[in-house]
Scaffold this active site. Structure first.
Site, short mmCIF file in Angstrom:
data_model
loop_
_atom_site.label_atom_id
_atom_site.label_comp_id
_atom_site.label_asym_id
_atom_site.label_seq_id
_atom_site.Cartn_x
_atom_site.Cartn_y
_atom_site.Cartn_z
N CYS A 1 80.74 51.21 23.73
CA CYS A 1 81.39 51.47 25.02
C CYS A 1 80.28 51.58 26.07
O CYS A 1 79.18 51.08 25.86
CB CYS A 1 82.29 52.70 24.97
SG CYS A 1 81.43 54.29 24.84
N ASP B 1 88.40 53.59 30.18
CA ASP B 1 87.58 54.80 30.06
C ASP B 1 88.41 56.01 30.48
O ASP B 1 88.98 56.03 31.57
CB ASP B 1 86.35 54.66 30.97
CG ASP B 1 85.27 55.69 30.69
OD1 ASP B 1 85.57 56.73 30.07
OD2 ASP B 1 84.12 55.43 31.08
N ARG C 1 84.71 56.98 24.26
CA ARG C 1 85.45 56.01 23.46
C ARG C 1 84.75 55.62 22.16
O ARG C 1 85.37 55.65 21.09
CB ARG C 1 85.74 54.74 24.28
CG ARG C 1 86.74 54.98 25.39
CD ARG C 1 86.85 53.81 26.32
NE ARG C 1 85.61 53.74 27.13
CZ ARG C 1 85.36 52.80 28.02
NH1 ARG C 1 86.24 51.83 28.22
NH2 ARG C 1 84.26 52.83 28.73
#
Length: 183
Positions: A42, A154, A48
Protein backbone atom coordinates in the site's frame (compact mmCIF):
# COMPACT_ATOMS: atom_id res chain seq x y z
CA UNK A 1 22.74 -31.59 -13.52
CA UNK A 2 25.52 -34.01 -14.36
CA UNK A 3 28.89 -33.22 -12.81
CA UNK A 4 27.50 -31.42 -9.78
CA UNK A 5 26.69 -32.99 -6.43
CA UNK A 6 23.12 -33.55 -5.33
CA UNK A 7 21.45 -31.00 -3.14
CA UNK A 8 21.60 -32.10 0.48
CA UNK A 9 18.85 -30.88 2.81
CA UNK A 10 19.68 -31.36 6.46
CA UNK A 11 16.63 -31.79 8.70
CA UNK A 12 16.83 -30.61 12.29
CA UNK A 13 15.25 -32.52 15.16
CA UNK A 14 13.15 -29.47 16.06
CA UNK A 15 11.57 -29.31 12.62
CA UNK A 16 13.87 -26.84 10.90
CA UNK A 17 16.08 -27.48 7.90
CA UNK A 18 18.96 -26.06 5.92
CA UNK A 19 20.57 -26.71 2.56
CA UNK A 20 24.18 -27.80 2.69
CA UNK A 21 26.39 -25.71 0.42
CA UNK A 22 27.79 -27.08 -2.81
CA UNK A 23 24.75 -28.85 -4.25
CA UNK A 24 23.01 -28.22 -7.55
CA UNK A 25 20.33 -26.08 -5.90
CA UNK A 26 20.92 -23.37 -3.33
CA UNK A 27 18.76 -22.67 -0.28
CA UNK A 28 16.85 -19.86 -1.99
CA UNK A 29 15.78 -22.21 -4.79
CA UNK A 30 14.72 -24.98 -2.38
CA UNK A 31 12.86 -22.55 -0.10
CA UNK A 32 10.83 -21.25 -3.04
CA UNK A 33 9.78 -24.81 -3.86
CA UNK A 34 8.47 -25.70 -0.40
CA UNK A 35 6.84 -22.47 0.71
CA UNK A 36 5.20 -19.47 -0.86
CA UNK A 37 5.81 -15.81 -0.11
CA UNK A 38 3.03 -13.26 -0.39
CA UNK A 39 3.68 -9.51 -0.31
CA UNK A 40 0.99 -6.88 0.27
CA UNK A 41 1.70 -3.30 -0.81
CA UNK A 42 0.00 0.00 0.00
CA UNK A 43 1.17 3.58 0.44
CA UNK A 44 2.61 3.98 3.93
CA UNK A 45 2.44 0.43 5.33
CA UNK A 46 0.47 1.54 8.38
CA UNK A 47 -3.14 0.57 7.49
CA UNK A 48 -4.13 -1.53 4.48
CA UNK A 49 -1.05 -3.66 3.85
CA UNK A 50 -0.41 -4.55 7.53
CA UNK A 51 -4.13 -5.33 7.84
CA UNK A 52 -3.92 -7.62 4.80
CA UNK A 53 -0.71 -9.18 6.14
CA UNK A 54 -2.34 -9.99 9.49
CA UNK A 55 -5.47 -11.44 7.87
CA UNK A 56 -3.38 -13.53 5.46
CA UNK A 57 -1.20 -14.84 8.29
CA UNK A 58 -4.34 -15.76 10.23
CA UNK A 59 -5.74 -17.61 7.20
CA UNK A 60 -2.39 -19.31 6.46
CA UNK A 61 -2.15 -20.54 10.04
CA UNK A 62 -5.63 -22.04 9.78
CA UNK A 63 -4.74 -23.90 6.57
CA UNK A 64 -1.29 -25.00 7.80
CA UNK A 65 -2.91 -27.45 10.20
CA UNK A 66 -4.70 -29.10 7.29
CA UNK A 67 -1.57 -29.66 5.21
CA UNK A 68 -1.66 -26.32 3.40
CA UNK A 69 1.42 -24.82 1.80
CA UNK A 70 3.62 -23.00 4.34
CA UNK A 71 3.18 -19.31 3.64
CA UNK A 72 5.42 -16.36 4.45
CA UNK A 73 3.48 -13.11 4.46
CA UNK A 74 5.00 -9.65 4.32
CA UNK A 75 3.87 -6.09 3.72
CA UNK A 76 5.50 -2.86 2.65
CA UNK A 77 4.66 0.63 1.50
CA UNK A 78 5.70 2.43 -1.64
CA UNK A 79 6.21 5.48 0.58
CA UNK A 80 6.70 3.58 3.83
CA UNK A 81 9.85 3.00 5.73
CA UNK A 82 9.76 5.81 8.21
CA UNK A 83 9.20 3.31 10.99
CA UNK A 84 5.68 4.54 11.72
CA UNK A 85 3.57 2.14 13.73
CA UNK A 86 0.48 0.29 12.60
CA UNK A 87 -2.45 2.62 13.24
CA UNK A 88 -4.53 2.04 16.37
CA UNK A 89 -7.62 1.83 14.14
CA UNK A 90 -6.07 -1.03 12.17
CA UNK A 91 -5.22 -2.90 15.35
CA UNK A 92 -8.76 -2.39 16.71
CA UNK A 93 -10.36 -3.49 13.42
CA UNK A 94 -8.31 -6.68 13.38
CA UNK A 95 -9.22 -7.46 17.01
CA UNK A 96 -12.87 -6.89 16.10
CA UNK A 97 -12.72 -9.64 13.45
CA UNK A 98 -10.71 -11.99 15.68
CA UNK A 99 -7.28 -11.52 14.12
CA UNK A 100 -4.41 -10.90 16.49
CA UNK A 101 -1.49 -8.81 15.32
CA UNK A 102 1.73 -7.70 16.87
CA UNK A 103 2.14 -3.98 16.15
CA UNK A 104 4.91 -3.42 13.64
CA UNK A 105 6.82 -0.58 12.05
CA UNK A 106 6.35 0.50 8.46
CA UNK A 107 8.77 -0.84 5.88
CA UNK A 108 9.68 0.65 2.53
CA UNK A 109 9.13 -1.52 -0.51
CA UNK A 110 12.40 -2.80 -1.95
CA UNK A 111 13.41 -4.63 -5.10
CA UNK A 112 14.56 -7.55 -2.93
CA UNK A 113 11.11 -7.86 -1.34
CA UNK A 114 9.47 -8.00 -4.74
CA UNK A 115 12.05 -10.49 -5.99
CA UNK A 116 11.51 -12.82 -3.01
CA UNK A 117 7.72 -12.76 -3.32
CA UNK A 118 5.85 -15.36 -5.32
CA UNK A 119 2.96 -12.94 -5.65
CA UNK A 120 2.48 -9.25 -4.86
CA UNK A 121 -0.98 -7.92 -4.05
CA UNK A 122 -1.33 -4.17 -4.41
CA UNK A 123 -4.17 -2.16 -2.88
CA UNK A 124 -4.56 0.17 -5.88
CA UNK A 125 -3.62 0.38 -9.54
CA UNK A 126 -1.10 3.11 -8.68
CA UNK A 127 0.55 0.82 -6.11
CA UNK A 128 0.74 -1.96 -8.72
CA UNK A 129 2.32 0.49 -11.18
CA UNK A 130 4.88 1.56 -8.57
CA UNK A 131 5.83 -2.08 -7.92
CA UNK A 132 6.32 -2.82 -11.62
CA UNK A 133 8.28 0.40 -12.06
CA UNK A 134 10.61 -0.70 -9.25
CA UNK A 135 10.90 -4.27 -10.58
CA UNK A 136 9.76 -4.48 -14.23
CA UNK A 137 10.60 -8.19 -14.49
CA UNK A 138 8.07 -8.91 -11.72
CA UNK A 139 5.08 -7.51 -13.61
CA UNK A 140 3.50 -10.95 -14.10
CA UNK A 141 3.27 -11.57 -10.36
CA UNK A 142 1.78 -8.18 -9.41
CA UNK A 143 -2.01 -8.14 -8.98
CA UNK A 144 -4.62 -6.02 -7.31
CA UNK A 145 -5.82 -7.59 -4.07
CA UNK A 146 -9.42 -6.98 -5.08
CA UNK A 147 -10.23 -9.75 -7.60
CA UNK A 148 -12.72 -7.42 -9.32
CA UNK A 149 -9.84 -5.11 -10.24
CA UNK A 150 -11.05 -2.25 -8.07
CA UNK A 151 -8.86 -0.10 -5.85
CA UNK A 152 -9.11 -0.51 -2.08
CA UNK A 153 -9.42 3.06 -0.74
CA UNK A 154 -7.21 4.32 2.05
CA UNK A 155 -9.17 4.47 5.33
CA UNK A 156 -6.95 7.16 6.88
CA UNK A 157 -9.14 9.77 8.56
CA UNK A 158 -12.39 7.86 7.90
CA UNK A 159 -12.96 6.66 11.47
CA UNK A 160 -12.98 3.30 13.22
CA UNK A 161 -16.13 2.03 11.51
CA UNK A 162 -14.45 2.33 8.10
CA UNK A 163 -11.37 0.42 9.30
CA UNK A 164 -13.51 -2.39 10.70
CA UNK A 165 -15.61 -2.51 7.52
CA UNK A 166 -12.40 -2.64 5.49
CA UNK A 167 -11.09 -5.59 7.50
CA UNK A 168 -14.38 -7.41 6.90
CA UNK A 169 -14.26 -6.58 3.17
CA UNK A 170 -10.64 -7.65 2.75
CA UNK A 171 -11.01 -11.03 4.47
CA UNK A 172 -12.88 -12.84 1.66
CA UNK A 173 -10.60 -11.21 -0.93
CA UNK A 174 -7.54 -12.57 0.86
CA UNK A 175 -9.13 -15.98 1.34
CA UNK A 176 -9.86 -16.13 -2.39
CA UNK A 177 -6.38 -14.96 -3.38
CA UNK A 178 -4.73 -17.57 -1.14
CA UNK A 179 -6.98 -20.32 -2.56
CA UNK A 180 -6.00 -19.22 -6.09
CA UNK A 181 -2.37 -19.91 -5.15
CA UNK A 182 -3.02 -23.52 -4.13
CA UNK A 183 -1.30 -26.07 -6.36
Amino acid sequence: QIGRPSTLIELAAGGGWRVAPGGVYDEKYVRRRIQRTVLFVCTGNTCRSPMAEAIALHEAEKSAGSGGVPTVVRSAGIMGGGGAGTTPETLAALREIGVMITPSRSKALSHAMVDEADVVFAMTRSHAAAVTELAPSAASKVHLLNPRGEDIPDPIGAGQERYTALAREMTPMIQRRLREMEP
